[in-house]
Each structure stands twice: as C-alpha cells, then as structure tokens.
Design an enzyme around this catalytic site. Structure first.
Site, PDB file in Angstrom:
ATOM      1  CG  ASP A 157      -6.429  -5.891  -3.788  1.00  0.00           C
ATOM      2  OD1 ASP A 157      -6.997  -6.939  -4.608  1.00  0.00           O
ATOM      3  OD2 ASP A 157      -6.606  -4.522  -4.461  1.00  0.00           O
ATOM      4  CG  ASP A 197      -9.603  -8.582  -7.066  1.00  0.00           C
ATOM      5  OD1 ASP A 197      -8.901  -8.082  -6.386  1.00  0.00           O
ATOM      6  OD2 ASP A 197     -10.383  -7.621  -7.617  1.00  0.00           O
TER       7      ASP A 197
END
Length: 514
Positions: free
Chosen positions: A295, A108
C-alpha cells in the site's frame, strides 16, 4: 510524554509536502512520474493537536470490518476505511481537463478511485485550501452526475462523478470517470498537503464501479506493458522523493532479481506472506501464514497487535499499558499454560475459559454484560472484544515461549512485559534514539525469501540533535479471518524494497531498492 508523543506522531502525518514536479523524458517506452517530498516539519502545532483527536476516530474505524460504498462480501474489510492519508509521504502531479488543470495527488495502491475537489464545493473549508476542478473551463468535460462517497478512517468525501481527460506524465487518458468532491468535512483534508487521491487498486473496490485510471491506461494502449512500479527515495537529505514508472520497471532503481508472489484476492494488491522474525527468531503469529497488502498510500507498517507488541518489546518502545492484558495474565495465565501443555487446540482455549465464543475458526467476543461496581463503567461489547483479543494474543505469546522451553515463571513475566508494550490508542510507540544501533533486525518472509529491515530503516526520526525524537515504524491493526491476519506494508517497507505491480500476471514483486 504522552501528549508530546502524540504531537510528534501527528507531525509524521504532516511531514511531507509536494515540491514542484518534474517529468523526466523517456525514450524507452516507460512513463516516469517524479515524486517530491520535504523534511519533517515540527511547527504545525495547531493542526497536530486537532489531528491527534481525529486519530481516535481512525482507531475506532479499524474495528468496523465492512465494505462501505462498494458491492462485496459483507464480512469483507474496507482497507480504504482504515486509511489516514495524513501519514502519506509521497505526492505527484496530474492534470484534468482541456486545457489541463493541475492537481497534487497521492498515488495510492490501496484504493481505486480518482477524486479531486470540485469548484462546486462551497461548504467545506478544505476545498478553499486546495485546487478545485472547474468543469466549465474544460472543453473535454462530460457530465455524469452519479453521486458518490468514500469513507476513510478520519472522515469521508462525497460528491458526484464526472468524465474528462486525465494527464499523467506525458500520457492522456481519455474520458476518465472521476469524483468531483463537494464535501470534505474532516480536518484531515483541511491541513493535507495534497488535493486528491489517484487510486491504483483493482476495480473490485472502486466506488461506483468506476474504471480506474490505470485500467484505462492499459485499455487505451498508452503503456508498453501492463506493469507499474514504485521507487521511494528514503534519503531525507535528497530532494528527489522517488518515482512511479508506468509501463514497466527502471533497472536503475533496484538490485538483483525481484521475488514475485501472486495476488490472492483482487481488490487490493493482496498476497500471502510467511512469518515475521526478530533477529532470526519467530514471533509465532504468522508462522502458519498471514495476508499482506502493498500500500503506497500508507506510511507505516501495520500488523497484528500480537506481533507489533513483541516488536515494541524487542526495540524498547513504550506504549500504553493495557490493564485488560495484565488482568488476563493474572487471572488466566497459569490456566492457559496448563492447557497448552495438555495439547488443547490453541484457537479454542479462550472460548474454553469463557472470554470468547468459538465460531469454528477463531474466538469471537461473547458480547455479554458484566455487573461491576456502580461507580465504575459498565462493561460493554467493546470491553469484551478487548478481553477476547487480549486472551488470543496471550495464547500466541505463551505458545511461542513454550516452544523455546521457557519455565512458567519466565513465561508469565515475559507476557506481563509485553502487556506494557501494547501500542497506545493511536498505534504509535516512542523509542530511544540513542539505542537504534542496538535494535534487532526485523524480517518478513515473502515468497520464501527473507526481507530484512534494519533499525535505521524501520525507525522514523523527527528533528535533529538533542531535540530529536524517534518513533517505531510499526503500528497495530487487527483484521479477523477470512481477510486477516493482515499486514499493510506501507512506505517504510516499500521505501527499502522496489515494488512492481504486475497487472498482466496478477502478481507483486519486491527487490532491494537501489
């Protein structure tokens, strides 16, 4: 339709599951981590119903623009707190300890900590459904004990820090600080198909100021270059989900040259972007610039409600009709048009008509109480926030239409139509699968270059044949200045544009994925 749509959207959150991971050998100094995924699953009915309720908590969290668990500007925004990892699509495998204990994690770029469930997690149901780290089984474990907590849109995890060796592909990161999660109270983590999160963001947003795994890869000389890159395979018919490359880029994963933009604010991989176009026509809201975050832990494309609503209108998506929006248009629409024609400063219009105050940069909610019918709900600060935000969106829409020399009647009708396209409370919007071929191209301007997304690329299709349902890949997220207006470019975008995270030069690069 609404209940059905919510269930379908949550199925997107539950849609991908990690298959056994295969590490590919490398002779070019690059470390490749294979990613796997599965096709959409339409059968998790119970989890879908539970998670749809939690979606309301996620939406509520987007209104709390504060850092939690980190030291920083109190007016900053914690993107981690906005994340709902149920919509993450791609997973990989790591090992912790000696001998190595395997865990499935989300890689992430929108957070910076590594955490996995702890063997000392006894009172959270989620821990019983996932692999747990056993410190007593590792000869390289080092006690830390410092408490830690990370808040997400649908809950939080808490526990304590420990240190151990972490294996990522063929690399072994020594003495890595990570969180042993002892509490995972949210249903999100019960039904999740991953064990934990490996954050690839900057240390500035690391809870407890822990040194991220990626930093230690660089500091311990484990990678060829201080660069990592993502390639997501968006072909749902192929088993291979994609690949993360640590130490450089794989030329087989992209076409042409990357367009690089500098990181403007360390913490997230944040950069400046330009306008968003629909079939070559500006949406207006980001004409003077917006910020964006690349992201990998978010599936959809999240952006300002004003633009997402225009996008929904252009692609025929149906959301929840906003009464506040229609009320603003009915009561103040003509006044706003007159003020725009009179060259009033657009940012101050909503404060002049009494729906917002003005703080020098933008309108803010007045936060006053209104007296309404005793049988109605009393207006709250949240209601005024909605009216202020709706007014600001209306100004943008009307200003954009005036630049196209539209008449007053056409402008008012158009804005009323946009009111009917405002996203539903969870942000999702349904579209007609049969109309995908007629939908417009959506373009994002980054580094002076247009990055085009075709409708087949931004529409998520669930199911096959007559049972197929389609969801817009755009969801609403409103972030005020100074951090916003902000776009979060998740997997819908990164899946079509190979993304390079250049830590050495503090920049992000995009090129067409191969």
């Amino acid at each position: 339709m609404g209940t059905k749509l919510k269930s379908v959207t949550v199925f997107l959150f539950l849609c991908f599951l990690l298959f056994p991971l295969v590490f590919s050998a490398s002779t070019d100094g690059l470390v490749r981590i294979g990613l796997k995924k599965r096709k959409f699953d339409l059968n998790d009915r119970i989890a879908a119903k539970i998670e749809s309720k939690e979606g309301e908590a996620l939406k509520a969290a987007t209104r709390k623009y504060r850092l939690r668990g980190n030291a920083g500007d109190p007016q900053d925004i914690d993107i981690v707190a906005l994340k709902n990892y149920m919509d993450a699509q791609y997973f990989g495998e790591i090992g912790i300890g000696t001998p190595s204990q395997k865990f499935t994690v989300i890689f992430d770029t929108g957070s910076s900590n590594l955490w996995v469930p702890s063997a000392k997690c006894h009172f959270s149901i989620a821990c019983y459904f996932h692999s747990k780290y056993k410190s007593r089984s590792s000869s390289t474990y080092k006690k830390n004990g410092k408490s830690a907590a990370i808040h997400y849109g649908t809950g939080a995890i808490s526990g304590f820090f420990s240190e151990d060796h972490v294996k990522v592909g063929d690399l072994v990161v020594k003495d890595q600080e990570f969180i042993e999660a002892t509490r995972e109270p949210s249903i999100t983590f019960v039904v999740a198909k991953f064990d934990g999160i490996l954050g690839l963001g900057f240390q500035e947003i690391s809870v407890g100021n822990a040194v991220p795994v990626w930093y230690n890869m660089v500091n311990q000389g484990l990678v060829k270059e201080p660069v990592f890159s993502f390639w997501f395979n968006r072909n749902a018919d192929e088993e291979e989900g994609g690949e993360i490359v640590f130490g450089g880029v794989d030329p087989n994963h992209f076409k042409g040259q990357h367009t690089y933009v500098p990181v403007t604010r360390k913490g997230y991989w944040q950069f400046d972007m330009g306008d968003v176009d629909i079939d070559g026509k500006t949406t207006g809201f980001c004409a003077s610039g917006c910020s964006a975050i690349a992201d990998s832990g978010t599936s959809l494309l999240a952006g300002p409600t004003a633009i997402v609503t225009e996008l929904n209108h252009a692609i025929g998506a149906s959301g929840v009709i906003s009464q506040e929006c229609k009320a603003v248009v009915a009561q103040y629409g003509e006044t706003i048009i007159e003020m725009l024609l009179a060259k009033d400063e657009p940012k101050k219009i909503c404060s002049k008509i009494g729906l917002c105050t003005f703080d020098g940069t933008r309108g803010v909610s007045m936060g006053i109480e209104s007296v309404v019918d005793e049988n109605s709900h009393k207006a709250s600060g949240g209601w005024h926030d909605a009216m202020c935000s709706t007014c600001e969106m209306t100004v943008v829409w009307m200003q954009n239409q005036l630049t196209q020399n539209q008449t007053q009647d056409k402008i008012l009708n158009y804005v009323n139509e946009l009111c009917g396209r405002l996203p539903s409370p969870m942000g999702e919007s349904a579209v007609d699968c049969g109309s995908i071929s007629t939908m417009p191209t959506v373009s994002f301007t980054i580094g002076g270059r247009k990055f085009d997304l075709a409708p087949e690329q931004y529409i998520l299709k669930v199911g096959e044949g007559d049972a197929a349902q389609c969801i817009s890949g755009f969801t609403a997220l409103d972030v005020p200045p100074p951090r916003g207006p902000l776009w979060i470019l998740g997997d819908v975008f990164m899946g079509h544009f190979h993304t390079v995270f250049d830590y050495g030069n503090l920049r992000v690069g995009f090129a067409e994925a191969a």
